[in-house]
Design an enzyme around this catalytic site. Sequence first.
Site, PDB file in Angstrom:
ATOM      1  N   ASP A 104       0.858  -1.129   0.191  1.00 42.13           N
ATOM      2  CA  ASP A 104      -0.164  -0.416  -0.125  1.00 42.13           C
ATOM      3  C   ASP A 104       0.699   1.444   0.111  1.00 42.13           C
ATOM      4  O   ASP A 104       2.073   1.239  -0.710  1.00 42.13           O
ATOM      5  CB  ASP A 104      -0.783   0.126   1.271  1.00 42.13           C
ATOM      6  CG  ASP A 104      -1.750   1.147   0.818  1.00 42.13           C
ATOM      7  OD1 ASP A 104      -2.939   0.400   0.637  1.00 42.13           O
ATOM      8  OD2 ASP A 104      -2.188   1.818   2.097  1.00 42.13           O
ATOM      9  N   ARG A 105       0.172   2.055   1.065  1.00 45.49           N
ATOM     10  CA  ARG A 105       1.489   3.124   1.042  1.00 45.49           C
ATOM     11  C   ARG A 105       3.003   3.114   0.919  1.00 45.49           C
ATOM     12  O   ARG A 105       4.013   3.769   0.516  1.00 45.49           O
ATOM     13  CB  ARG A 105       1.672   4.724   2.290  1.00 45.49           C
ATOM     14  CG  ARG A 105      -0.051   4.772   3.075  1.00 45.49           C
ATOM     15  CD  ARG A 105      -0.671   5.505   1.259  1.00 45.49           C
ATOM     16  NE  ARG A 105      -0.188   6.154   1.077  1.00 45.49           N
ATOM     17  CZ  ARG A 105      -0.656   7.510  -0.308  1.00 45.49           C
ATOM     18  NH1 ARG A 105      -1.198   6.376  -0.744  1.00 45.49           N
ATOM     19  NH2 ARG A 105       0.254   8.154  -0.488  1.00 45.49           N
ATOM     20  N   HIS A 149     -10.949   8.295  -0.306  1.00 47.57           N
ATOM     21  CA  HIS A 149     -10.531   8.585   1.267  1.00 47.57           C
ATOM     22  C   HIS A 149      -9.384   9.459  -0.070  1.00 47.57           C
ATOM     23  O   HIS A 149      -8.672  10.286   0.412  1.00 47.57           O
ATOM     24  CB  HIS A 149      -9.874   7.956   1.999  1.00 47.57           C
ATOM     25  CG  HIS A 149      -8.576   6.606   1.391  1.00 47.57           C
ATOM     26  ND1 HIS A 149      -9.729   5.890   0.045  1.00 47.57           N
ATOM     27  CD2 HIS A 149      -7.798   5.726   1.218  1.00 47.57           C
ATOM     28  CE1 HIS A 149      -8.527   4.403  -0.143  1.00 47.57           C
ATOM     29  NE2 HIS A 149      -7.883   4.719   0.238  1.00 47.57           N
ATOM     30  N   TYR A 209      -1.051  11.412   1.918  1.00 49.32           N
ATOM     31  CA  TYR A 209      -2.234  11.281   0.450  1.00 49.32           C
ATOM     32  C   TYR A 209      -1.806  12.302   0.441  1.00 49.32           C
ATOM     33  O   TYR A 209      -1.963  12.524  -1.324  1.00 49.32           O
ATOM     34  CB  TYR A 209      -2.853  10.845   1.234  1.00 49.32           C
ATOM     35  CG  TYR A 209      -3.139   9.609   1.025  1.00 49.32           C
ATOM     36  CD1 TYR A 209      -3.684   8.681   0.791  1.00 49.32           C
ATOM     37  CD2 TYR A 209      -2.833   8.491   2.840  1.00 49.32           C
ATOM     38  CE1 TYR A 209      -3.990   7.710   0.731  1.00 49.32           C
ATOM     39  CE2 TYR A 209      -2.907   7.185   3.116  1.00 49.32           C
ATOM     40  CZ  TYR A 209      -3.760   6.808   2.339  1.00 49.32           C
ATOM     41  OH  TYR A 209      -4.220   5.374   2.108  1.00 49.32           O
ATOM     42  N   HIS A 269      -7.621  -7.355   0.930  1.00 49.28           N
ATOM     43  CA  HIS A 269      -5.979  -6.174   1.162  1.00 49.28           C
ATOM     44  C   HIS A 269      -4.804  -6.266   2.153  1.00 49.28           C
ATOM     45  O   HIS A 269      -3.996  -5.937   1.512  1.00 49.28           O
ATOM     46  CB  HIS A 269      -6.540  -4.788   0.684  1.00 49.28           C
ATOM     47  CG  HIS A 269      -5.369  -3.225   0.772  1.00 49.28           C
ATOM     48  ND1 HIS A 269      -5.028  -3.183  -0.143  1.00 49.28           N
ATOM     49  CD2 HIS A 269      -5.015  -2.655   1.852  1.00 49.28           C
ATOM     50  CE1 HIS A 269      -4.035  -2.105   0.296  1.00 49.28           C
ATOM     51  NE2 HIS A 269      -4.298  -1.588   1.142  1.00 49.28           N
TER      52      HIS A 269
END
Length: 289
Positions: A104-105, A149, A209, A269
């Site tokens: 992910d990030r 988001h 983000y 996920h």
Amino acid sequence: MIPSFTTQRVTVADGVALNTAIGGSGDPIVLLHGFPQTHLMWRHVAADLAADHTVICPDLRGYGDSDKPDGSEPEAYAKRTMAADVVALARALGHERFALAGHDRGALVAIRAGLDHPGVITHLASLDVLPTLDMWDVMHGTSAAVGFHLFLMAQPPGLPEQLIGNSADAFFGHFLDLWANSPDAIPPEVRAAYLKASREAVPSIVADYRASAGIDVEHDEADLRAGNRLRMPVTVLQQDWGAALGFDAAARWRVWAPDLEHRTVSSGHFMAEEDPGVVVKELRALLAR
């Protein structure tokens, strides 16, 4: 704590130290967590890899127990800056070259590290994310609602932080519930740790983000124009996003990674927690390439 691992704070930049779990011995691999998690997401995978590797699991800047510098300047949470943190972390621990896996990030940080530091990153794995440019390109129409988001935290400072801060547990808990096919994969004590860490890091998480809607896009566009690609062996593990959003994920990844193995997984996920055996198997196969 990850069993048999030790934890220390390692200074990686002026005023920034990363909380880092370290275990095992052998060739080094760094594991970068995703949202809304900490290094604990790697607890199963790290314990297995530590049998024959030095495994380094930091909290990213702005997350967990790592430092959270002010995010008013875009560069503070640019993936280029966060990737430089990771290289500095490994170097401080005595490793000039290392394998890198991110979820992910953390995968976005890993991708940037591979582009910016090709002589340092020997192998690269990305878990369930697209490169930044592709992520924004495929998010359109009603299907983009799944990524609400991303658009919320891309807004100018103020409103996103207030909205999320006022309902932090509900906001972050929403993703922990929605994105896991197996609710048992994140036990109550780990979930509580994730929520506490995220609740205390709202401004820096939003800044991370927000960077992906601005400065990170600029850096990726420059690489694309210049022909800069990931030159090391790359493995991508991904849910079947293409079927859901109408694109060929593997084809998009091949633009960035000529030496690519792309795998579709059946877990949700949070695959390192839901199906760590598959993740370990694929990481070991990557390291053998």
